[in-house]
Design an enzyme around this catalytic site. Structure first.
Site, short mmCIF file in Angstrom:
data_model
loop_
_atom_site.label_atom_id
_atom_site.label_comp_id
_atom_site.label_asym_id
_atom_site.label_seq_id
_atom_site.Cartn_x
_atom_site.Cartn_y
_atom_site.Cartn_z
N GLU A 156 -32.41 -6.79 -40.25
CA GLU A 156 -33.68 -7.37 -39.83
C GLU A 156 -34.16 -6.75 -38.52
O GLU A 156 -35.35 -6.60 -38.27
CB GLU A 156 -33.52 -8.89 -39.65
CG GLU A 156 -34.82 -9.62 -39.33
CD GLU A 156 -34.60 -11.10 -39.17
OE1 GLU A 156 -35.51 -11.86 -39.54
OE2 GLU A 156 -33.52 -11.50 -38.70
N ARG A 168 -13.48 -8.03 -41.35
CA ARG A 168 -12.66 -9.07 -41.97
C ARG A 168 -12.17 -8.69 -43.36
O ARG A 168 -11.22 -9.28 -43.86
CB ARG A 168 -13.42 -10.40 -41.98
CG ARG A 168 -13.71 -10.91 -40.56
CD ARG A 168 -14.67 -12.09 -40.56
NE ARG A 168 -15.00 -12.52 -39.20
CZ ARG A 168 -15.99 -12.01 -38.48
NH1 ARG A 168 -16.76 -11.06 -38.98
NH2 ARG A 168 -16.21 -12.44 -37.25
#
Length: 224
Positions: free
Chosen positions: A147, A110
């Site tokens: 993560e 983006r």
């Protein structure tokens, strides 16, 4: 319920790591302090600016996407509103036009939407920071920890020159891991990263404090 972090996934704090065995260029020594300087446009000279309200209202919230509990901040509706899209670009252009910026670096994907019009308007070059195996030429890579694993940003060799002043553009910042990797990558090739800029900032997730002192400029908080 949580805001959309699929735009900027859960990441561990930016930490300095040992150099990889990849091509490296001499960079400047950083004089940054550990505490980042974060700011929203409405608290930095644009308080009450109707353009910020229009930008926020143009962003659609999609509940439970891409998984339950996530409030997806959909910028595609902002792009459908040419006035709100122009407001977004104009605010960034007004901020950076007199900062002697040489490079506008956009994070995939983006950042590729907002970066090019900003670069054109301020007379800078646009440099895409891409995911692995997307750039055809010789690249320099910077890995960062997620993560659930790792990811990577890459830049073409020679796209940025030593001493050039750069800003990093993305649509949303959560924990700041992607921006942190972008900063490290640009500094490795000798650029001076002046600031990072995002349309949406998640203030409660303190990712803005993980940029090793690089200022962060955000337009709006996420829609509820």
């Amino acid at each position: 319920m949580m805001f959309n972090l699929s735009l900027c996934v859960f990441l561990f704090p930016c930490v300095k790591k040992k150099p990889s065995k990849q091509l490296r260029f001499p960079g400047r020594k950083s004089s940054k302090t550990p505490e980042s300087k974060e700011m929203f446009a409405g608290e930095n000279g644009l308080e009450g600016d109707p353009r910020l309200k229009a930008i926020k209202e143009a962003i659609r919230v999609v509940p439970h996407f891409p998984k339950p509990g996530i409030m997806f901040q959909d910028i595609t509706t902002l792009l459908l509103d040419h006035k709100a899209f122009k407001h977004t670009v104009d605010i960034f252009v007004d901020r950076y036009r007199n900062m002697r910026i040489d490079v506008v670096a956009g994070c995939e994907a983006r950042g590729f939407v907002f970066g090019p019009p900003i670069a054109l308007a301020i007379g800078a070059k646009f440099v895409p920071l891409r995911k692995p195996r997307k750039l055809p030429g010789e690249v320099i890579s910077e890995a960062y920890t997620l993560e659930y694993g790792t990811d990577c940003l890459e830049i073409h060799v020679g796209a940025v020159q030593t001493g050039e002043r750069a800003i990093v553009i993305d649509d949303l910042v959560a924990t700041g891991g992607t921006l942190c990797a972008a900063i490290r990558l640009l500094e490795r090739v000798g650029a001076e990263v002046v600031e990072c800029a995002c349309v949406i900032g998640l203030p409660e997730i303190q990712g803005q404090n993980r940029l090793n002192g690089t200022p962060l400029y955000m337009l709006i908080e996420p829609r509820q």
